[in-house]
Design an enzyme around this catalytic site. Structure first.
Site, short mmCIF file in Angstrom:
data_model
loop_
_atom_site.label_atom_id
_atom_site.label_comp_id
_atom_site.label_asym_id
_atom_site.label_seq_id
_atom_site.Cartn_x
_atom_site.Cartn_y
_atom_site.Cartn_z
N LYS A 1 -14.65 -9.95 26.12
CA LYS A 1 -15.22 -9.85 24.82
C LYS A 1 -16.80 -10.38 24.96
CE LYS A 1 -11.55 -10.68 21.68
NZ LYS A 1 -11.53 -9.20 21.09
N ARG B 1 -0.72 -5.81 21.33
CA ARG B 1 0.48 -4.68 21.21
C ARG B 1 1.24 -5.07 22.28
NH1 ARG B 1 -3.64 -0.07 21.52
NH2 ARG B 1 -4.79 -1.55 20.52
#
Length: 328
Positions: free
Chosen positions: A106, A180
Site C-alpha cells: 500500500k 476475501r
C-alpha cells in the site's frame, strides 16, 4: 434498556480491539482475547493454530499470513442456549490485524488506519459476547479468521494459486485483496461443516465500497431476499443503514482463471465494480446457503466523531447484528 446496554458494550469491545495498535495486536494475541472474552460470556471457544490450519486445509488463511513473523489463527465461538439443536446462524468477521498490502504494498497514507482491518472479527466477537445476556434463543457460531498481511521472504505472491478449505483454488491477482482470501476459508468451512441456516460475513473489504457510499452507509449483498430484508431492517432500526447492492451475474466471468477455479479479483485495469466482484468471489464459498455480505470499508472507520461514527474504528454493524439476532 438491556438491548441498548449490550449494544453499547459490544460496540465498545469491538472499537477497543480495533483501535489497539498492531505492535500489540497480532493474530495469537487477538485469539487469546477472543478466548478470554468468549469464555467469560459463556461461549464455547475453539482455536486453530498454524499446525491445525495446515492439517485441516485452510490454505487461504495460511497464504495471507505467510509473510508475517506472527502465526495465523482461526477462532470459533459458539453460543448454544439450552439444548438448542437447530442449524446455527454463522457470523464470519475479517481479521487482518495489520495490512501492509503484502508484496502489492500500500502507499504510506493507505496504511495509517490498517490496525482497524480486523474490525469485522472484533465486531463478531463483541456480538457473540452479548448473546447470553440478551437471552438470544438461536444457536449462533462466530468465526474469526486471523492473519497479518505482512511482507517477508515467505510472502504469497501475485500469480500464486491458493487452495482453500474444501479444495477450491484461487489465482492471486493482488496481495492487497487479502480479506476475501481469509473469509473464503471461513465461509467454506461453515458451509461444509456447520450446516448453517444463514451465513453473514462482515468486513472492511474494498475501497470501492467507500468510493460508492462514503461513510454514511454500507453496501450489502444477499442471496436470500427475506434474510437480507430482515438484516437491513434491523440495521436501520439500530441507526446503521445498509444499501442493497446487486450480485451482477454478467460480472462473474471476470473471475475466470486459466490456472485455477477462480481469479480472486477482477482483471487488472478493469472497469471497477470491485465491491461487487469481491461479493461474487465470496459467494462461491457459501455452498448455496442463505448468505448476506456486509462491506464496511467506508463505515468501519471514521476521521471524526460524527453521530454513531466515533473517530477511529467505529464498530459499525455491532448494533445491527445484535438487534437482528434478538429478533430472529
Amino acid at each position: 434498556m438491556r438491548l441498548g446496554t449490550e449494544c453499547a458494550r459490544a460496540a465498545q469491545t469491538a472499537r477497543a480491539l480495533a483501535n489497539t495498535p498492531s505492535n500489540v495486536k497480532n493474530p495469537p494475541w487477538l485469539a487469546n482475547q477472543a478466548r478470554a472474552i468468549g469464555r467469560a460470556a459463556g461461549l464455547r471457544v475453539t482455536v486453530w493454530d498454524e499446525k491445525a490450519l495446515a492439517r485441516d486445509g485452510f490454505g487461504g488463511i495460511l497464504a495471507v499470513g505467510s509473510g508475517s513473523v506472527h502465526e495465523a489463527r482461526l477462532v470459533m465461538l459458539e453460543h448454544r442456549p439450552g439444548a438448542a439443536t437447530e442449524p446455527p446462524i454463522v457470523l464470519v468477521g475479517k481479521g487482518i490485524t495489520f495490512d501492509t498490502g503484502g508484496l502489492n504494498v500500500k502507499p504510506a497514507a493507505g496504511m495509517l488506519m490498517m490496525k482497524t482491518d480486523m474490525s469485522g472479527s472484533a465486531i463478531v466477537l463483541g456480538v457473540m459476547a452479548g448473546l447470553k445476556a440478551l437471552g438470544v434463543r438461536r444457536r449462533v457460531i462466530g468465526l474469526l479468521p486471523l492473519a497479518e498481511n505482512a511482507m517477508g521472504a515467505a510472502s504469497y505472491r501475485p500469480g500464486d494459486v491458493v487452495t482453500h478449505y474444501g479444495g477450491t483454488t484461487a489465482e492471486i491477482g493482488n496481495t492487497d485483496a487479502e480479506g476475501r482470501i481469509v473469509l473464503a476459508d471461513a465461509l467454506a468451512y461453515a458451509a461444509a461443516e456447520l450446516d448453517p441456516a444463514a451465513l453473514v460475513d462482515i468486513a472492511t473489504l474494498t475501497g470501492h465500497a467507500r468510493i460508492a457510499l462514503a461513510s454514511a452507509m454500507a453496501p450489502s449483498y444477499g442471496t436470500d431476499d427475506a434474510l437480507h430484508t430482515r438484516i437491513r431492517d434491523a440495521f436501520a432500526a439500530a441507526g446503521e443503514p445498509l444499501w442493497p447492492m446487486p450480485l451482477v451475474e454478467d460480472y462473474r466471468s471476470s473471475l475466470e482463471s486459466d490456472v485455477a477455479d477462480l481469479s480472486h479479483i477482477g482483471p487488472i485495469g478493469g472497469q471497477g465494480a470491485g465491491s461487487i466482484l469481491a461479493a461474487l468471489f465470496l459467494r462461491e464459498f457459501t455452498g448455496g446457503r442463505p448468505w448476506v455480505h456486509l462491506d464496511i470499508a467506508g463505515t468501519g472507520r471514521s476521521e471524526s466523531d460524527t453521530g454513531f461514527l466515533a473517530k477511529g474504528a467505529t464498530g459499525y454493524g455491532t448494533r445491527g447484528l445484535l438487534r437482528w439476532l434478538v429478533e430472529e
